[in-house]
Design a protein around this motif. Structure first.
Motif, PDB file in Angstrom:
ATOM      1  N   GLU A   1       0.828  -1.205   0.000  1.00  0.00           N
ATOM      2  CA  GLU A   1       0.000   0.000   0.000  1.00  0.00           C
ATOM      3  C   GLU A   1       0.864   1.257   0.000  1.00  0.00           C
ATOM      4  O   GLU A   1       0.551   2.241  -0.689  1.00  0.00           O
ATOM      5  CB  GLU A   1      -0.923  -0.016   1.213  1.00  0.00           C
ATOM      6  CG  GLU A   1      -1.979   1.074   1.182  1.00  0.00           C
ATOM      7  CD  GLU A   1      -3.121   0.784   2.136  1.00  0.00           C
ATOM      8  OE1 GLU A   1      -3.777   1.744   2.558  1.00  0.00           O
ATOM      9  OE2 GLU A   1      -3.369  -0.397   2.452  1.00  0.00           O
TER      10      GLU A   1
ATOM     11  N   ALA B   1       1.997   1.810  -3.383  1.00  0.00           N
ATOM     12  CA  ALA B   1       0.919   2.378  -4.202  1.00  0.00           C
ATOM     13  C   ALA B   1       0.814   3.885  -3.998  1.00  0.00           C
ATOM     14  O   ALA B   1       0.582   4.643  -4.942  1.00  0.00           O
ATOM     15  CB  ALA B   1      -0.398   1.693  -3.866  1.00  0.00           C
TER      16      ALA B   1
ATOM     17  N   THR C   1       0.616   3.119  -8.337  1.00  0.00           N
ATOM     18  CA  THR C   1       0.320   1.793  -8.876  1.00  0.00           C
ATOM     19  C   THR C   1      -0.505   1.001  -7.873  1.00  0.00           C
ATOM     20  O   THR C   1      -0.210   1.004  -6.679  1.00  0.00           O
ATOM     21  CB  THR C   1       1.624   1.023  -9.169  1.00  0.00           C
ATOM     22  OG1 THR C   1       2.425   1.804 -10.048  1.00  0.00           O
ATOM     23  CG2 THR C   1       1.329  -0.329  -9.799  1.00  0.00           C
ATOM     24  N   HIS C   2      -1.515   0.315  -8.364  1.00  0.00           N
ATOM     25  CA  HIS C   2      -2.358  -0.491  -7.481  1.00  0.00           C
ATOM     26  C   HIS C   2      -1.520  -1.583  -6.814  1.00  0.00           C
ATOM     27  O   HIS C   2      -0.596  -2.128  -7.432  1.00  0.00           O
ATOM     28  CB  HIS C   2      -3.498  -1.115  -8.290  1.00  0.00           C
ATOM     29  CG  HIS C   2      -4.564  -1.726  -7.447  1.00  0.00           C
ATOM     30  ND1 HIS C   2      -4.478  -3.008  -6.967  1.00  0.00           N
ATOM     31  CD2 HIS C   2      -5.747  -1.223  -6.992  1.00  0.00           C
ATOM     32  CE1 HIS C   2      -5.559  -3.275  -6.253  1.00  0.00           C
ATOM     33  NE2 HIS C   2      -6.346  -2.210  -6.257  1.00  0.00           N
TER      34      HIS C   2
ATOM     35  N   TYR D   1      -6.158  -0.139   2.992  1.00  0.00           N
ATOM     36  CA  TYR D   1      -6.818  -0.718   1.825  1.00  0.00           C
ATOM     37  C   TYR D   1      -6.410  -2.170   1.620  1.00  0.00           C
ATOM     38  O   TYR D   1      -7.259  -3.042   1.425  1.00  0.00           O
ATOM     39  CB  TYR D   1      -6.462   0.096   0.581  1.00  0.00           C
ATOM     40  CG  TYR D   1      -6.923  -0.549  -0.706  1.00  0.00           C
ATOM     41  CD1 TYR D   1      -8.227  -0.391  -1.166  1.00  0.00           C
ATOM     42  CD2 TYR D   1      -6.047  -1.331  -1.469  1.00  0.00           C
ATOM     43  CE1 TYR D   1      -8.651  -0.991  -2.352  1.00  0.00           C
ATOM     44  CE2 TYR D   1      -6.461  -1.938  -2.650  1.00  0.00           C
ATOM     45  CZ  TYR D   1      -7.766  -1.753  -3.087  1.00  0.00           C
ATOM     46  OH  TYR D   1      -8.189  -2.363  -4.237  1.00  0.00           O
ATOM     47  N   TRP D   2      -5.113  -2.436   1.655  1.00  0.00           N
ATOM     48  CA  TRP D   2      -4.597  -3.730   1.204  1.00  0.00           C
ATOM     49  C   TRP D   2      -4.686  -4.781   2.316  1.00  0.00           C
ATOM     50  O   TRP D   2      -3.721  -5.173   2.948  1.00  0.00           O
ATOM     51  CB  TRP D   2      -3.167  -3.576   0.701  1.00  0.00           C
ATOM     52  CG  TRP D   2      -2.678  -4.705  -0.154  1.00  0.00           C
ATOM     53  CD1 TRP D   2      -1.516  -5.395   0.034  1.00  0.00           C
ATOM     54  CD2 TRP D   2      -3.283  -5.273  -1.312  1.00  0.00           C
ATOM     55  NE1 TRP D   2      -1.366  -6.362  -0.931  1.00  0.00           N
ATOM     56  CE2 TRP D   2      -2.436  -6.315  -1.779  1.00  0.00           C
ATOM     57  CE3 TRP D   2      -4.469  -5.020  -2.006  1.00  0.00           C
ATOM     58  CZ2 TRP D   2      -2.732  -7.086  -2.899  1.00  0.00           C
ATOM     59  CZ3 TRP D   2      -4.764  -5.794  -3.128  1.00  0.00           C
ATOM     60  CH2 TRP D   2      -3.910  -6.813  -3.560  1.00  0.00           C
TER      61      TRP D   2
ATOM     62  N   HIS E   1     -11.381  -1.027  -7.177  1.00  0.00           N
ATOM     63  CA  HIS E   1     -10.236  -0.446  -7.878  1.00  0.00           C
ATOM     64  C   HIS E   1     -10.384   1.056  -8.075  1.00  0.00           C
ATOM     65  O   HIS E   1      -9.423   1.720  -8.466  1.00  0.00           O
ATOM     66  CB  HIS E   1     -10.034  -1.148  -9.226  1.00  0.00           C
ATOM     67  CG  HIS E   1      -9.403  -2.500  -9.102  1.00  0.00           C
ATOM     68  ND1 HIS E   1      -8.089  -2.759  -9.427  1.00  0.00           N
ATOM     69  CD2 HIS E   1      -9.902  -3.685  -8.643  1.00  0.00           C
ATOM     70  CE1 HIS E   1      -7.809  -4.025  -9.192  1.00  0.00           C
ATOM     71  NE2 HIS E   1      -8.892  -4.615  -8.721  1.00  0.00           N
TER      72      HIS E   1
END
Length: 861
Positions: free
Chosen positions: A86, A89, A94-95, A431-432, A460
């Motif tokens: 994360e 990101a 980048t995801h 998030y992750w 996403h």
């Protein structure tokens, strides 16, 4: 016959062959099974030497049991949720998913390059939907059983990171990641009710004792923190509010001279809010709340406090004492309130001296008198109770049970067992991670997501920006949903689960990884579980290993599992260490920045190239921050995987510190190349594999054959007795030394037997090397399909044994006897030995103990 040891070609060829033959593919129907598991890694993208020792050990053990004829389950996967992806990101935009998948791909290739054997058909990743769907399903089962609860609790909050920090992530009041000051914040979050299992977790240690390292069990016992004592009710003198304390020292109750509240205690603000004390107290309290609350931080920190302006009444003697807030009082232990007895507690003593608080002696030693004005430290030993009402004159330790009974009779206290273990906070503002499958409806309140709607997928359409908080909150498609109960508008929980939740059940999923109807089939688990051998670092003793045990117990109580403990045996590998260099001005330095005389593998008495100051060399854990890393890929390219594997286990027991050195890896390389040359040189003169051992053997043949079979016995004992691979390698080296010195006098069949036995027992450690030589020796099947060599105990038995003769515990003679000589014959010979007789002159023999094949012990007076 001369072939260069071309490890690049050899290792690639055998890795392809193992994959083609499904050497490590588990058979779900085989009876004799062994589940060997190493803790799965976070996919950082790069293997380090800690990985290498961990996974090498797991592979050696797996191959050993494969050779023993077991149906092996050796899986691998990825603990792939977590903050690093994360953060990447946020930095790159980048995801996290492609970042994580790329890292998995890189590390998979590295693992295969190392020759570690896994059943890759069972590969899992905790960030894949087919895995976290079932993590969410398990959360819902916990929720149904009231084991997943939402409650408000104070947390360490980092605003730039937008997340809660564990106590261990706060250092000197600042976030360990970004360095920003941390604030205390009350937040409503999700917890697993782990505190209900505190005693069960302790009781389970009895099943594990002898199979888990004692150090791990001790660390868990300390973390769970069972204490027996009393809960005592004090009252705020000015308001009548009850403050309960837990104490293991009710014998000191009469000596209380103040009380300390934890800075996070909810009563602090309630008491001082709107009073004349608020402006004086709260700034100090808020400062204390920004400090780390780990026990290590508290132990090292200066004791700081502030008087609230209020008092409490001691229920045992009616005395009013001041109520303080102190930075050493913990909300996570007891009730968050501590009765302070400075005469008999060192921490309270130091605090009282600093703030000039009273010291009252209530326990006195029998051999001297204590003076509170001259005491230099607290008196914490046993003694006689004084100024203690009805207990005056009693020994404080002996009076303890009676004091608790008296407290109960007076209705001011109660016998209590307290645990340091608290409920497991699983909410993460990230998030992750696996989304918590909960909705919030204005009409229906907290609503669990229906199981049929799982997984709750990570969206996403999120924005990753520094300091924005949880990215999930930026996704309207995720946040907005429909209540399944009333059909009205609802919003999703934006917290994700602690990644330790993912790793608390992954070992179950390996057994049934492709099940689309359930996280696992209990009948399949019945075949494989519990894990026979678990391998990982001791640093996981008090988090992952407790969480996994707790999870397993809860699932057992739900009827989903037939066992309560997930891991039968645990092995903790040692750290890999290497010399690092420290300059007081420039801190840690790479070796290239150090000038000085090299001694062995390090520079002694070096100086810093930048400033000329003396540099301290220190053997320490391999770390990027200390510039002493070793790149495994470079070592594989220079020496081959088998040389690295051999070196990692050859110098010390694998649970001890492993010291990395250039001379050591070169030594392992020489050992392999010498053995390679020896075997290939011998092959033309050896008998064929089918040739039987001759019935007539010379003395040299017998001696080498005896040593060979003894070697197999001792290597097997070394592996079975705690994975002492260094001992196993040493025994092989001894055997090879004898072989080299006598080979030209030994029958070709005996030479073949010796060389094949050596290669077979080394096969788990150097598998590619062993497979290649096994093929050169004329065998068609993989060496791992040929079984572990079996020692013939009649062959291994010595013709004669040397027996020490002890007299009153000191060795006075050594005598040779034919193996298995009877006790009477041994005793007669010993008493007739001149070296023994001289020690027995004018003495009375009290006892003679003869242990055949071992020793003789004579007691005289």
């Amino acid at each position: 016959m001369t072939h260069e040891y071309d490890f690049h070609t050899i290792e690639t060829r055998w890795q392809k062959k193992w994959e083609k033959e499904d050497l490590f593919k588990a058979d779900p129907n085989a009876e004799k099974r062994f589940y060997c598991l190493t803790m799965f890694p976070y996919p950082s993208g790069v293997l380090h030497m800690g990985h290498v020792i961990n996974y090498t050990l797991g592979d050696i053990i797996s191959r050993y049991y494969l050779l023993q004829g077991f149906n092996l389950l050796s899986p691998m996967g990825w603990d792939s949720f977590g903050l690093p992806a994360e953060n990447a990101a946020i930095r790159t935009g980048t995801h996290p998913q492609p970042f994580t998948e790329q890292n998995i791909e890189k590390m998979t290739a590295q693992m295969q390059r190392a020759g570690w054997g896994y059943d890759w058909t069972r590969e899992i990743a905790t960030s894949h939907e087919e895995y976290y769907r079932w993590t969410q399903w398990l959360f819902l089962q916990f929720y149904k059983q009231d084991m997943a609860v939402k409650k408000t609790a104070p947390v360490n909050w980092c605003t730039p990171c937008g997340t809660v920090l564990a106590n261990e992530q706060v250092h000197e009041g600042k976030c360990e990641r970004c360095g920003t000051e941390v604030e205390q914040k009350d937040m409503s979050q999700w917890f697993f009710a782990m505190s209900r299992y505190a005693q069960r977790l302790l009781d389970g240690h009895e099943k594990l004792r002898g199979h888990w390292p004692d150090a791990v069990l001790a660390m868990q016992e300390d973390w769970i923190g069972r204490s027996e004592g009393a809960r005592v009710d004090f009252h705020v003198a000015e308001t009548g509010k009850t403050i309960s304390v837990f104490t293991t020292r009710p014998d000191t109750l009469f000596g209380v001279t103040f009380m300390s509240l934890a800075p996070e205690h909810p009563l602090v603000e309630k008491l001082v809010s709107g009073t004349e004390h608020e402006q004086r107290v709260m700034p100090v309290v808020k400062s204390m709340r920004r400090q780390g609350t780990s026990e290590k931080d508290i132990a090292e920190r200066e004791k700081v406090g502030v008087w609230t302006g209020f008092h409490v009444t001691n229920p045992v003697n009616g005395e009013k004492v001041p109520l303080w807030v102190a930075n050493f009082a913990l909300m996570s232990y007891g009730t968050g309130a501590v009765m302070a007895v400075p005469a008999h507690d060192q921490r309270d003593f130091e605090f009282a001296r600093k703030y000039d608080l009273p010291i009252k002696i209530v326990i006195t030693p029998n051999d001297c008198e204590l003076d509170p004005t001259t005491m230099t430290e607290a008196y914490v030993d046993a003694g006689t109770m004084i100024q203690s009402g009805p207990f005056d004159g009693r020994n404080n330790r002996e009076a303890m049970p009676d004091i608790i009974t008296w407290l109960e009779e007076q209705s001011v206290g109660k016998k209590t067992i307290n645990y340091r273990l608290r409920d497991w906070l699983i909410s993460r503002q990230r998030y992750w991670g696996a989304p918590i499958p909960i909705m919030y409806c204005d009409a229906c309140g907290i609503v669990p997501v229906p199981e049929a709607d799982l997984p709750v997928r990570l969206p996403h359409d999120v924005h990753f920006q520094e300091g924005q908080g949880n990215p999930l909150a930026t996704s309207e498609s995720f946040m907005n949903c429909t209540c399944p109960q009333c059909g009205g508008k609802a919003r999703r929980e934006t917290d994700t689960m602690d990644t330790f939740v993912d790793s608390s059940w992954y070992f179950l999923r390996y057994c049934d990884p492709h099940n689309m109807e359930a996280p696992f089939d209990p009948t399949v688990l019945q075949h494989w579980m519990p894990v026979d051998q678990y391998i990982g670092g001791i640093e996981h003793a008090t988090m992952h290993l407790i969480y996994a045990r707790f999870f397993t117990m809860v699932l057992h109580d739900m009827g989903l599992l037939s066992f309560e403990e997930p891991f039968k045996r645990l092995f903790c590998q040692g750290m890999v260490c290497k010399t690092a260099y420290f300059c007081h001005t420039h801190k840690w330095l790479p070796e290239s920045d150090v000038e000085g005389q090299r001694e062995g593998d390090s520079i002694k008495d070096g100086t810093c190239k930048h400033c000329g100051a003396s540099v301290r060399s220190e053997m320490t854990k391999i770390s990027k921050s200390k510039y002493n890393v070793v790149d495994p890929d470079k070592m594989f390219d220079r020496f081959g995987a088998d040389t690295v594997r051999l070196y990692m286990v050859s110098d010390a027991p694998p649970d001890k510190m492993q010291v990395w050195s250039e001379s050591g890896i070169h030594g392992a390389w020489r050992l392999l190349t010498r053995l390679w040359t020896l075997v290939l040189q011998q092959i033309p003169s050896l008998s064929t594999p089918e040739t039987s051992i001759p019935t007539e053997l010379g003395s040299t043949d017998v001696a080498l054959r005896r040593k060979t079979h003894q070697c197999v016995v001792r290597v097997t004992e070394a592996i079975e007795g705690g994975f002492q691979f260094n001992t196993a390698i040493a025994r092989c080296n001894e055997l090879l030394a004898l072989f080299r010195s006598t080979a030209d006098q030994v029958h070709p069949t005996i030479r073949r037997e010796t060389l094949e036995f050596v290669i077979r027992v080394l096969a788990p450690i150097v598998p590619h090397f062993a497979e290649e030589l096994w093929m050169h020796l004329g065998h068609q099947k993989s060496i791992f399909r040929c079984g572990w060599p079996q020692a013939d105990m009649n062959v291994a038995k010595e013709d004669e044994v040397e027996m020490p003769v002890q007299i009153n515990g000191k060795i006075r003679a050594r005598m040779q006897f034919p193996t298995d000589t009877d006790q009477a014959t041994i005793q007669e010979a010993v008493l007739d030995c001149p070296d023994v007789k001289k020690w027995l002159q004018d003495k009375t023999i009290r006892k003679i103990i003869v242990v055949p094949n071992k020793l003789v012990n004579i007691a005289i007076s």
